[in-house]
Design an enzyme around this catalytic site. Sequence first.
Site, PDB file in Angstrom:
ATOM      1  N   HIS A  86      -3.777  -4.954   0.506  1.00  0.00           N
ATOM      2  CA  HIS A  86      -3.306  -5.328   1.841  1.00  0.00           C
ATOM      3  C   HIS A  86      -3.434  -6.842   2.058  1.00  0.00           C
ATOM      4  O   HIS A  86      -4.425  -7.303   2.644  1.00  0.00           O
ATOM      5  CB  HIS A  86      -4.118  -4.607   2.916  1.00  0.00           C
ATOM      6  CG  HIS A  86      -3.734  -3.188   3.142  1.00  0.00           C
ATOM      7  ND1 HIS A  86      -2.624  -2.823   3.872  1.00  0.00           N
ATOM      8  CD2 HIS A  86      -4.324  -2.035   2.734  1.00  0.00           C
ATOM      9  CE1 HIS A  86      -2.544  -1.497   3.907  1.00  0.00           C
ATOM     10  NE2 HIS A  86      -3.558  -0.991   3.224  1.00  0.00           N
ATOM     11  N   CYS A 134       0.846  -1.199   0.000  1.00  0.00           N
ATOM     12  CA  CYS A 134       0.000   0.000   0.000  1.00  0.00           C
ATOM     13  C   CYS A 134       0.890   1.262   0.000  1.00  0.00           C
ATOM     14  O   CYS A 134       1.484   1.588  -1.013  1.00  0.00           O
ATOM     15  CB  CYS A 134      -0.981  -0.026   1.161  1.00  0.00           C
ATOM     16  SG  CYS A 134      -2.340   1.171   0.961  1.00  0.00           S
ATOM     17  N   GLU A 161      -1.967  -8.583   4.184  1.00  0.00           N
ATOM     18  CA  GLU A 161      -1.747  -8.901   5.600  1.00  0.00           C
ATOM     19  C   GLU A 161      -2.987  -8.701   6.472  1.00  0.00           C
ATOM     20  O   GLU A 161      -3.036  -9.167   7.614  1.00  0.00           O
ATOM     21  CB  GLU A 161      -0.601  -8.045   6.160  1.00  0.00           C
ATOM     22  CG  GLU A 161      -0.944  -6.628   6.571  1.00  0.00           C
ATOM     23  CD  GLU A 161      -1.063  -5.643   5.424  1.00  0.00           C
ATOM     24  OE1 GLU A 161      -1.168  -4.437   5.691  1.00  0.00           O
ATOM     25  OE2 GLU A 161      -1.069  -6.074   4.246  1.00  0.00           O
TER      26      GLU A 161
END
Length: 256
Positions: free
Chosen positions: A170, A86, A172
């Site tokens: 994202h 990001c 994660e």
Amino acid sequence: MKQLRIAVLNAAHRDENTTRNFRRELDASLSEFDVTAGEVPETFDYDGAVVTGSRSSVYWDEEWIETTEEWVSEAIDRDIPFLGVCWGHQLLAHVLGGTVEDMGAYEVGYSEIEQLGDSRLFEGISEEFTAFTSHSDEVSELPPGAEPLAENEYSNHGFRTDRVFGVQFHPEYDTKTARELVHRKELSDERLESILDEITAENYRKACPAKLVFDNFLAFVEEVRAEAAAAASADADLETAADAKADATAEVGSLD
């Protein structure tokens, strides 16, 4: 086998979710630095580096961003492999000569993303995949020579330049992180409820294959480290052979 040493440049302004998420996804020895507090590694003695997301914009005139850019630029010059996520994706693009701009929209929630070809970073991930997104800036122009890896109707979602990789989404994020982030955003009640309704266990499972970018990046870093070790070993062998030849020549000379 010795664990990889990875520097994590945390730009998330002390968001505990970020630390938890990257520690969970990166199977390596991590050294974390709060770059928003001006912390960067004192050395470049790492096998690779990861740059996290942030609520800041890379084009803001802030001292910590400049400090981070300087360290990242030198680390790239030293051929340290990088993965940006990001904001990290945008920072790496900016450091390498790309352009980051406000895209005039806010992409948030689970999005569909399409790969643009075969990529080392996306091995094992479907050509079209789901991932959580949250950004209003984009890499509007890739760095010179960069290979685009993924995109959707909003923006570029991945690129590679040599040993540097960036992803806009994202991989994660867990559902806790996603819900807390959405609640912090200034959204209409209707859009807030719509996005929260998407943050389900089912959609999280659909997005989990995108987490392979972390394993693939670490596998790439391991390959780079192995190549460097092999090259160093070859250089040492050549040096030993040269020393042995010099000793033999000296011995012959003494016999004369």
